[in-house]
Design a protein around this motif. Sequence first.
Motif, PDB file in Angstrom:
ATOM      1  N   PHE A  76      -8.463   2.031  -5.299  1.00  0.00           N
ATOM      2  CA  PHE A  76      -8.246   0.724  -4.670  1.00  0.00           C
ATOM      3  C   PHE A  76      -6.993   0.052  -5.236  1.00  0.00           C
ATOM      4  O   PHE A  76      -6.180  -0.499  -4.484  1.00  0.00           O
ATOM      5  N   VAL A  77      -6.817   0.115  -6.563  1.00  0.00           N
ATOM      6  CA  VAL A  77      -5.635  -0.513  -7.188  1.00  0.00           C
ATOM      7  C   VAL A  77      -4.359   0.178  -6.710  1.00  0.00           C
ATOM      8  O   VAL A  77      -3.368  -0.487  -6.369  1.00  0.00           O
ATOM      9  N   VAL A  78      -4.367   1.532  -6.666  1.00  0.00           N
ATOM     10  CA  VAL A  78      -3.190   2.263  -6.210  1.00  0.00           C
ATOM     11  C   VAL A  78      -2.880   1.917  -4.750  1.00  0.00           C
ATOM     12  O   VAL A  78      -1.724   1.706  -4.381  1.00  0.00           O
ATOM     13  N   ALA A  79      -3.906   1.823  -3.918  1.00  0.00           N
ATOM     14  CA  ALA A  79      -3.689   1.508  -2.503  1.00  0.00           C
ATOM     15  C   ALA A  79      -3.130   0.094  -2.331  1.00  0.00           C
ATOM     16  O   ALA A  79      -2.224  -0.118  -1.521  1.00  0.00           O
ATOM     17  N   VAL A  80      -3.644  -0.866  -3.073  1.00  0.00           N
ATOM     18  CA  VAL A  80      -3.171  -2.256  -2.942  1.00  0.00           C
ATOM     19  C   VAL A  80      -1.714  -2.372  -3.405  1.00  0.00           C
ATOM     20  O   VAL A  80      -0.888  -3.010  -2.735  1.00  0.00           O
ATOM     21  N   VAL A  81      -1.391  -1.750  -4.538  1.00  0.00           N
ATOM     22  CA  VAL A  81      -0.008  -1.802  -5.028  1.00  0.00           C
ATOM     23  C   VAL A  81       0.928  -1.116  -4.028  1.00  0.00           C
ATOM     24  O   VAL A  81       2.037  -1.597  -3.758  1.00  0.00           O
ATOM     25  N   SER A  82       0.465  -0.016  -3.446  1.00  0.00           N
ATOM     26  CA  SER A  82       1.301   0.698  -2.475  1.00  0.00           C
ATOM     27  C   SER A  82       1.533  -0.128  -1.211  1.00  0.00           C
ATOM     28  O   SER A  82       2.627  -0.098  -0.646  1.00  0.00           O
ATOM     29  N   VAL A  83       0.532  -0.849  -0.776  1.00  0.00           N
ATOM     30  CA  VAL A  83       0.705  -1.716   0.395  1.00  0.00           C
ATOM     31  C   VAL A  83       1.721  -2.817   0.081  1.00  0.00           C
ATOM     32  O   VAL A  83       2.562  -3.152   0.921  1.00  0.00           O
ATOM     33  N   LEU A  84       1.662  -3.362  -1.138  1.00  0.00           N
ATOM     34  CA  LEU A  84       2.640  -4.389  -1.520  1.00  0.00           C
ATOM     35  C   LEU A  84       4.061  -3.815  -1.565  1.00  0.00           C
ATOM     36  O   LEU A  84       5.017  -4.466  -1.124  1.00  0.00           O
ATOM     37  N   VAL A  85       4.206  -2.585  -2.072  1.00  0.00           N
ATOM     38  CA  VAL A  85       5.521  -1.936  -2.103  1.00  0.00           C
ATOM     39  C   VAL A  85       6.002  -1.675  -0.674  1.00  0.00           C
ATOM     40  O   VAL A  85       7.181  -1.869  -0.360  1.00  0.00           O
ATOM     41  N   LEU A  86       5.102  -1.251   0.197  1.00  0.00           N
ATOM     42  CA  LEU A  86       5.452  -1.004   1.602  1.00  0.00           C
ATOM     43  C   LEU A  86       5.928  -2.281   2.278  1.00  0.00           C
ATOM     44  O   LEU A  86       6.954  -2.292   2.964  1.00  0.00           O
ATOM     45  N   ILE A  87       5.228  -3.370   2.052  1.00  0.00           N
ATOM     46  CA  ILE A  87       5.627  -4.660   2.640  1.00  0.00           C
ATOM     47  C   ILE A  87       6.984  -5.094   2.090  1.00  0.00           C
ATOM     48  O   ILE A  87       7.851  -5.560   2.844  1.00  0.00           O
ATOM     49  N   ALA A  88       7.179  -4.930   0.777  1.00  0.00           N
ATOM     50  CA  ALA A  88       8.476  -5.298   0.180  1.00  0.00           C
ATOM     51  C   ALA A  88       9.608  -4.460   0.779  1.00  0.00           C
ATOM     52  O   ALA A  88      10.693  -4.973   1.041  1.00  0.00           O
ATOM     53  N   GLY A  89       9.362  -3.183   1.016  1.00  0.00           N
ATOM     54  CA  GLY A  89      10.376  -2.327   1.620  1.00  0.00           C
ATOM     55  C   GLY A  89      10.718  -2.739   3.031  1.00  0.00           C
ATOM     56  O   GLY A  89      11.886  -2.742   3.430  1.00  0.00           O
ATOM     57  N   ILE A  90       9.705  -3.100   3.806  1.00  0.00           N
ATOM     58  CA  ILE A  90       9.949  -3.541   5.184  1.00  0.00           C
ATOM     59  C   ILE A  90      10.754  -4.834   5.188  1.00  0.00           C
ATOM     60  O   ILE A  90      11.720  -4.985   5.945  1.00  0.00           O
ATOM     61  N   VAL A  91      10.369  -5.772   4.324  1.00  0.00           N
ATOM     62  CA  VAL A  91      11.077  -7.057   4.273  1.00  0.00           C
ATOM     63  C   VAL A  91      12.519  -6.862   3.803  1.00  0.00           C
ATOM     64  O   VAL A  91      13.455  -7.406   4.398  1.00  0.00           O
TER      65      VAL A  91
END
Length: 130
Positions: A76-91
């Motif tokens: 769960f922690v890895v998935a949440v951090v990865s989603v945040l990295v994905l959002i940062a990359g898109i932005v």
Amino acid sequence: MTHHPQMIQPGGFPPGGVPAKKPSVVPGILLIIAGVLGLGVGLCILVIPMFLFLLGGGGNVDAFDDFASGFFITGFVVAVVSVLVLIAGIVLTTVVVRKRRRMRPQVRMVRPPGGPPFQQTPGGPPTPRR
């Protein structure tokens, strides 16, 4: 780019200065790729213990829950951090692409007397239209 001696001003620098370097979209794309890969890893961490439990034929569910709780938290922690990295990359990619578009020079059509139309950037030499 070559400059003719008659174009050089008394200060020794050609007119117009150095054009600004466009920002790169590579960091944003790398963040998107890292976010997607991390999300895949996080989901695998969540699913593998359940898959192994079913592959082993089941058994004591209470003991499995104690064993698998660490995997669930980590996944769960890895998935949440990865989603945040994905959002940062898109932005980041979106912001850089917009900034690059604003830096694109304005193109205007110039028609020399008796000749074909050319595209000319402000302050630059005319280039043939393709």
